[in-house]
Scaffold this active site. Structure first.
Site: not given
Length: 579
Positions: A279-282, A182, A258
């Site tokens: 960080g929130g399901g990425s 990434k 993301s």
């Protein structure tokens, strides 16, 4: 918490959704948010973020969700520390999958190399052609999973790996295996843009991120950077700067985010493993949308050195893979202590013990929060969940109804935390902030209304939620939920030029995944079938801190359950013809 409070929480979860915005409407909104007093604060207020302001908390703050002291959270050293040697016990589960539906795994590469059927150099020559095609108009539409790749660098790595195999000096099971990364992690020679049009332009990284160094030590071939949602600030990888990544299973739908490009390249067969950040399901959201396996490790399990600090207290890097063995292999390769990252120094040794203990699950107690799990938009997700519950029961697992108090407070506190941390990053390049995509400018304008008091209360909530979760894990080994409340959402043409704001889709995407980020516990997503549009369905397991081994074990069980129902994308979007 009373049933009345639970009902209130569930109602809030479905409220406060702003209208869908893209195109001209989105363009007109930005100056209102950025320059007209009161507009951004109205949006902030209307999201439900005000909830914590009226609630007194007495807890101390937890800034980073490490389970300390370890004794309080029941953290113990593993009874058996098994590593790479465990793959000698590998079960040949992929034989039940038809050849034209099978994903290439690391073992396929290493077998082909050691038997001299093909070399890493020959594989990478074909791979470069496939990358080019996947990002070209000839693909119609292009997948745009890869964002940056340097042909010369790939070939240098491939030549070195080929030489090692010719001399029977392989560095290990990852030697010669292509791995994509990434665009949030530093790789020598590559610029780390983090999905933006301006960050680090002309400034390639002089040093690899710690986990990239670990992969290279095993001989993995880093093939380049994958596309991502700008600054990791949503779940679709709609990115007007770098093109919008598309789902190989249906290119009219998003691949998630993301870490969308990282999921896209694995699902389309370009490589068996990629690295994302969550960080929130990425990691889990795009893995779920693209029908692959994704692991969000425990906070502090993977070094963050060389990772662009976006949501520094909620984010962690981790692997995405086409099969569970590869997920376990890559996780073990990058896990462990790093003297430069103090968060990693508290962890017990990583282990893969029990990965192949899949027949008898009588030692496992799995928690189900039924009221939470019902908050899905597609009944086929519920059907897949129930089918897997039945299969796990047949193997002896016990399911227990649980309650996780204050989930709504956790959702809001996570949003305040990650939003504040993102805003602090943007503060470092305020003069360039006007170059951000329009949705991110709207996000920054809105979330900047969070006060220092809001952030402090969010960290007090984190203390409470960590103890709530710890209490749940005193009764069960795992928590099972859908990964997302939806399958991959559609791509609207009008959203491609300027991006979009679709808080309903965002809320449905992150509904079940935020808890693991906020509390620091590990979580894994597994493919569990397909909806009526042939879009993948994912299920999520969460475990207590540092218990990735149990997550990988149940992922292996899930892989066996899915069996020959696993499907590859259509031939047009399959680029795994490398061996």
């Amino acid at each position: 918490m009373s049933s009345k409070d639970q009902n209130h929480d569930q109602e809030i979860t479905h409220q406060h959704h702003a209208p869908y915005l893209s195109g001209l409407a989105l363009k007109l909104l930005i100056p209102l948010l950025e320059y007209v007093p009161g507009v951004s604060s109205y949006f902030f207020w209307n999201t439900g973020l005000k909830v914590l302001r009226n609630r007194p908390y007495k807890e101390e703050m937890t800034i980073v969700p490490l389970p300390l002291p370890k004794e309080l959270f029941g953290i113990e050293n593993p009874k058996a520390v098994d590593g790479f040697e465990i793959f000698s016990q590998k079960k040949k589960t992929h034989n039940q999958v038809p050849e034209n539906q099978r994903f290439l795994c690391v073992s396929d590469y290493t077998e082909a190399y050691t038997t001299k059927n093909i070399t890493p150099l020959q594989v990478c020559e074909k791979l470069i052609d496939n990358i080019k095609h996947s990002c070209s108009k000839a693909c119609d539409p292009p997948l745009y999973g890869m964002y940056q790749y340097h042909e010369d660098d790939i070939m240098v790595q491939a030549e070195a790996s080929t030489s090692r195999y010719n001399q029977n000096q392989s560095l290990g099971p990852l030697d010669g295996v292509p791995v994509a990364v990434k665009d949030e992690l530093d790789v020598v020679g590559y610029e780390t843009h983090v999905g933006t049009a301006f960050l680090n332009r002309g400034n390639p990284a002089p040093r690899d991120a710690f986990l990239i160094r670990k992969l290279k030590e095993q001989g993995a071939i880093i093939i380049g950077k994958t596309n991502m949602h700008e600054l990791g600030f949503d779940i679709t990888t709609n990115n007007p700067n770098t093109h919008t990544s598309r789902n190989p299973y249906n290119t009219n739908h998003y691949c998630g985010g993301s870490s969308g490009g990282s999921a896209c390249v694995v699902a389309s067969g370009l490589c068996p493993i990629s690295i994302g950040c969550d960080g929130g399901g990425s990691i889990r959201i795009p893995s779920s949308f693209c029908g692959i396996y994704g692991l969000k490790p425990t906070c502090g399990r993977i070094s963050s050195v060389g990772e662009f600090a976006l949501g520094c207290s909620v984010a962690v890097a981790g692997p995405l893979a086409a099969c569970v063995d590869d997920l376990a292999l890559s996780y073990y390769a990058i896990a462990g202590k790093d003297p430069e990252d103090p968060r990693t120094l508290h962890q017990p040794p990583p282990t893969l013990h029990g990965l192949y203990f899949t027949d008898d699950l009588s030692d496992l107690k799995i928690g189900i929060f039924s009221q939470w799990n019902k908050q899905v938009k597609d009944p086929l997700i519920t059907s897949a969940l129930n089918e897997y519950i039945d299969e796990f029961k047949r193997r002896g697992a016990e399911f227990i109804e649980i309650d996780i108090p204050e989930l709504e407070e956790a959702r809001i506190a996570h949003l305040i935390t990650i939003g504040s941390e993102h805003c602090s990053v943007v503060d470092g390049f305020k003069k360039q902030a006007h170059l951000l995509n329009l949705p991110n400018r709207a996000n920054i304008a809105t979330l900047s209304n969070a006060s220092a008091s809001d952030y402090i209360k969010a960290q007090q909530v984190r203390t409470r939620i960590m103890h709530n979760v710890s209490s749940v894990f005193s009764d069960v080994n795992l928590i099972l939920t859908p990964t997302c409340a939806i399958t991959a959402p559609p791509i609207y043409r009008r959203a491609l030029k300027y991006g979009e704001i679709n808080t309903s889709v965002t809320a449905d995407g992150i509904r079940f995944v935020q808890l693991a980020n906020f509390t620091g516990i590990p979580a894994i997503t597994v493919p569990a079938g397909y909806d009526d549009k042939n879009l993948p369905i994912g299920l999520q397991f969460m475990a207590k801190w540092y218990d990735e081994a149990t997550l990988l074990r149940v992922a292996k069980v899930s892989e066996e359950i899915l069996g020959n129902k696993r499907q590859r994308p259509a031939e047009k979007y399959w680029f795994g013809d490398l061996l």
